[in-house]
Design an enzyme around this catalytic site. Sequence first.
Site, short mmCIF file in Angstrom:
data_model
loop_
_atom_site.label_atom_id
_atom_site.label_comp_id
_atom_site.label_asym_id
_atom_site.label_seq_id
_atom_site.Cartn_x
_atom_site.Cartn_y
_atom_site.Cartn_z
N PHE A 53 14.49 -36.80 12.16
CA PHE A 53 13.15 -36.27 11.86
C PHE A 53 13.19 -34.86 11.28
O PHE A 53 12.33 -34.48 10.49
CB PHE A 53 12.29 -36.28 13.13
CG PHE A 53 11.76 -37.65 13.48
CD1 PHE A 53 10.83 -38.28 12.66
CD2 PHE A 53 12.18 -38.30 14.63
CE1 PHE A 53 10.34 -39.55 12.97
CE2 PHE A 53 11.69 -39.57 14.95
CZ PHE A 53 10.77 -40.20 14.12
N PHE A 74 23.79 -28.14 13.99
CA PHE A 74 25.13 -28.05 14.55
C PHE A 74 25.96 -29.20 13.99
O PHE A 74 25.84 -30.33 14.46
CB PHE A 74 25.03 -28.16 16.07
CG PHE A 74 26.09 -27.39 16.81
CD1 PHE A 74 26.98 -26.56 16.16
CD2 PHE A 74 26.18 -27.48 18.20
CE1 PHE A 74 27.95 -25.84 16.85
CE2 PHE A 74 27.14 -26.77 18.91
CZ PHE A 74 28.02 -25.95 18.24
N GLU A 75 26.73 -28.95 12.96
CA GLU A 75 27.49 -30.03 12.30
C GLU A 75 28.92 -29.58 12.03
O GLU A 75 29.21 -28.38 12.03
CB GLU A 75 26.80 -30.41 10.97
CG GLU A 75 25.36 -30.88 11.11
CD GLU A 75 25.22 -32.23 11.82
OE1 GLU A 75 26.23 -32.94 11.98
OE2 GLU A 75 24.08 -32.55 12.22
N LEU A 139 15.30 -30.51 17.67
CA LEU A 139 16.66 -30.63 18.23
C LEU A 139 16.76 -31.87 19.11
O LEU A 139 15.83 -32.21 19.82
CB LEU A 139 16.99 -29.43 19.11
CG LEU A 139 17.24 -28.08 18.47
CD1 LEU A 139 17.73 -27.11 19.54
CD2 LEU A 139 18.26 -28.18 17.35
N ALA A 140 17.90 -32.53 19.05
CA ALA A 140 18.23 -33.57 20.03
C ALA A 140 19.68 -33.33 20.38
O ALA A 140 20.54 -33.37 19.51
CB ALA A 140 18.03 -34.96 19.45
N TYR A 236 12.58 -44.40 29.57
CA TYR A 236 12.17 -43.30 28.69
C TYR A 236 11.09 -42.42 29.32
O TYR A 236 11.39 -41.42 29.94
CB TYR A 236 11.76 -43.82 27.28
CG TYR A 236 11.84 -42.68 26.30
CD1 TYR A 236 12.96 -42.49 25.50
CD2 TYR A 236 10.82 -41.72 26.23
CE1 TYR A 236 13.07 -41.37 24.67
CE2 TYR A 236 10.91 -40.61 25.42
CZ TYR A 236 12.04 -40.45 24.63
OH TYR A 236 12.15 -39.35 23.81
N LYS A 245 10.20 -34.43 28.05
CA LYS A 245 9.12 -34.48 27.06
C LYS A 245 7.81 -33.93 27.65
O LYS A 245 7.05 -33.27 26.96
CB LYS A 245 8.93 -35.91 26.53
CG LYS A 245 10.09 -36.39 25.64
CD LYS A 245 10.31 -35.48 24.44
CE LYS A 245 11.39 -35.96 23.51
NZ LYS A 245 11.79 -34.94 22.52
N THR A 276 17.99 -43.37 14.89
CA THR A 276 18.63 -42.09 14.55
C THR A 276 19.88 -42.01 15.42
O THR A 276 20.09 -42.85 16.31
CB THR A 276 17.74 -40.87 14.86
OG1 THR A 276 17.55 -40.78 16.27
CG2 THR A 276 16.40 -40.91 14.16
P1 NAI Z 1 18.94 -36.49 15.43
O1 NAI Z 1 20.11 -36.68 16.35
O2 NAI Z 1 18.89 -37.27 14.19
O3 NAI Z 1 18.83 -34.92 15.04
C1 NAI Z 1 19.14 -33.89 15.90
C2 NAI Z 1 19.29 -32.57 15.15
O4 NAI Z 1 19.56 -31.54 16.11
C3 NAI Z 1 20.45 -32.52 14.15
O5 NAI Z 1 20.08 -31.75 13.04
C4 NAI Z 1 21.55 -31.76 14.93
O6 NAI Z 1 22.49 -31.07 14.10
C5 NAI Z 1 20.68 -30.79 15.69
N1 NAI Z 1 21.33 -30.21 16.87
C6 NAI Z 1 21.75 -30.84 18.00
N2 NAI Z 1 22.28 -29.92 18.85
C7 NAI Z 1 22.16 -28.71 18.25
C8 NAI Z 1 22.50 -27.39 18.63
N3 NAI Z 1 23.04 -27.10 19.82
N4 NAI Z 1 22.26 -26.39 17.74
C9 NAI Z 1 21.72 -26.64 16.53
N5 NAI Z 1 21.35 -27.87 16.13
C10 NAI Z 1 21.58 -28.90 16.98
O7 NAI Z 1 17.66 -36.72 16.35
P2 NAI Z 1 16.16 -37.24 16.10
O8 NAI Z 1 16.06 -38.62 16.61
O9 NAI Z 1 15.70 -36.90 14.74
O10 NAI Z 1 15.40 -36.32 17.17
C11 NAI Z 1 14.67 -35.14 16.86
C12 NAI Z 1 13.50 -35.04 17.82
O11 NAI Z 1 12.61 -36.14 17.59
C13 NAI Z 1 13.90 -35.08 19.30
O12 NAI Z 1 13.06 -34.21 20.03
C14 NAI Z 1 13.58 -36.53 19.67
O13 NAI Z 1 13.35 -36.71 21.05
C15 NAI Z 1 12.32 -36.75 18.85
N6 NAI Z 1 11.92 -38.16 18.65
C16 NAI Z 1 12.85 -39.12 18.25
C17 NAI Z 1 12.45 -40.43 18.12
C18 NAI Z 1 13.40 -41.50 17.68
O14 NAI Z 1 13.09 -42.68 17.82
N7 NAI Z 1 14.54 -41.15 17.13
C19 NAI Z 1 11.04 -40.85 18.36
C20 NAI Z 1 10.15 -39.75 18.66
C21 NAI Z 1 10.59 -38.47 18.82
#
Ligand code: NAI
Length: 399
Positions: A53, A74-75, A139-140, A236, A245, A276
């Site tokens: 996202f 963080f990559e 962030l996740a 969840y 959350k 994701t």
């Molecule tokens: P993702 O895993 O695709 O993205 C996570 C991002 O966080 C990446 O850019 C990663 O590099 C960054 N990251 C992780 N640890 C870090 C750190 N210590 N420092 C800097 N950057 C860091 O995750 P996604 O699914 O896009 O999740 C993003 C948000 O959306 C979360 O809050 C998640 O709970 C929420 N969300 C996700 C849903 C889903 O179905 N995937 C649905 C609704 C909300």
Amino acid sequence: MIIQPRVRGFICLTSHPEGTAQHVKQQIDYVKSKGKIDNGPKKVLVIGASTGFGLASRITAAFGSDADTIGVFFEKPAAPGKPGTAGWYNTAAFEKEAQAAGLYAKSINGDAFSDEIKKQTIALIKEDLGQVDLVVYSLASPRRTHPKTGTVHTSVLKPIGQTFTDKTVDFHSGVVSDISIQPVESEEDIDNTITVMGGEDWKFWIEQMKKAGVLAEGAKTVAYSYIGPELTYPIYRNGTIGKAKDDLEGTVPLLNDLLSDIGGRSYVSVNKALVTQSSSAIPVVPLYISLLYKVMKEKGIHEGTIEQMQRLFAERLYADREIPLDEKGRIRVDDWEMRDDVQTEVAKLWEQISTENLEQISDIVGYRNDFFNLFGFNFDAIDYNKDTNELVNIPSIKD
Ligand code: NAI
């Protein structure tokens, strides 16, 4: 080197630079196809900007609203013979496309939970942009080193109170089985999950940015949450992650107070369940998503991360009307996922689903495809038997 997928469980250990670039390009093309977002953001910080996202938010801001963007994530970069992570390649591709379009884009790779990265980011904003008018917090992470205590907190994905048993799928083998997940053993697990995925770090970012004067008059900030159907509640929304959350959502009024003197606002947007890197790690959820995809695609209302974020920006955050909020003050772009007709259909299929009928009654094929796309695989135009240069730089990040 030749880069093919190497999968371990819900993780793909390799990523393809050309495939991820294609994935980014597709998202940019989608945003462009929707036209410009009137009165959209102009200077944007995205925390968690490299995948999922957050990446889709950055692409929407840049290509839907000509915004200057700074992304924090963080990559891992590539080393000779070892591909970088998908988020690294995504960002390299994004920055190149942004540059070609004449848009400012710089990135910071490091631990967003740390004070050091916050300081670096604030300094970069001051130097290059002056102020930002939107901060996306996406962030996740499975763990967080607390900046004040140095303690490393690890989150858990567990039910609270009782053991949860339901169906799950191994999305590679297609085997549907029952899974029993033991509840948390101590309050500590809940507290740790809240510390990692709750709202404290979001608050730290906004407090420090406000203090440094890098938030523009009327600045907005948005973080992402999830609710989902009752069938996933135990793991969840009523589980440890749900408590985090709740905490994230509970941070909104605090941030609104903090931002009131500059006319700013904070929001949580509840998004749709999507494939994701983070969601594929949650038991039960991939099977639910496979059924959800099937139903939503049949109804012609399926969206991926980019469609969701484009709609969030164009029809919620920057729409020419008051932003509609639910009874708890949240933006809802999970509205189509949660429609009664969609959920009734998914619940019916959930009862029937088994290893034998998985391919017929679910969109497991779409799930797998999305999973591999995240790492730059399964794109028809790319020959995965051909050599590719794994050593790709992010233009704004010096070695
Ligand atoms: P993702 O895993 O695709 O993205 C996570 C991002 O966080 C990446 O850019 C990663 O590099 C960054 N990251 C992780 N640890 C870090 C750190 N210590 N420092 C800097 N950057 C860091 O995750 P996604 O699914 O896009 O999740 C993003 C948000 O959306 C979360 O809050 C998640 O709970 C929420 N969300 C996700 C849903 C889903 O179905 N995937 C649905 C609704 C909300």
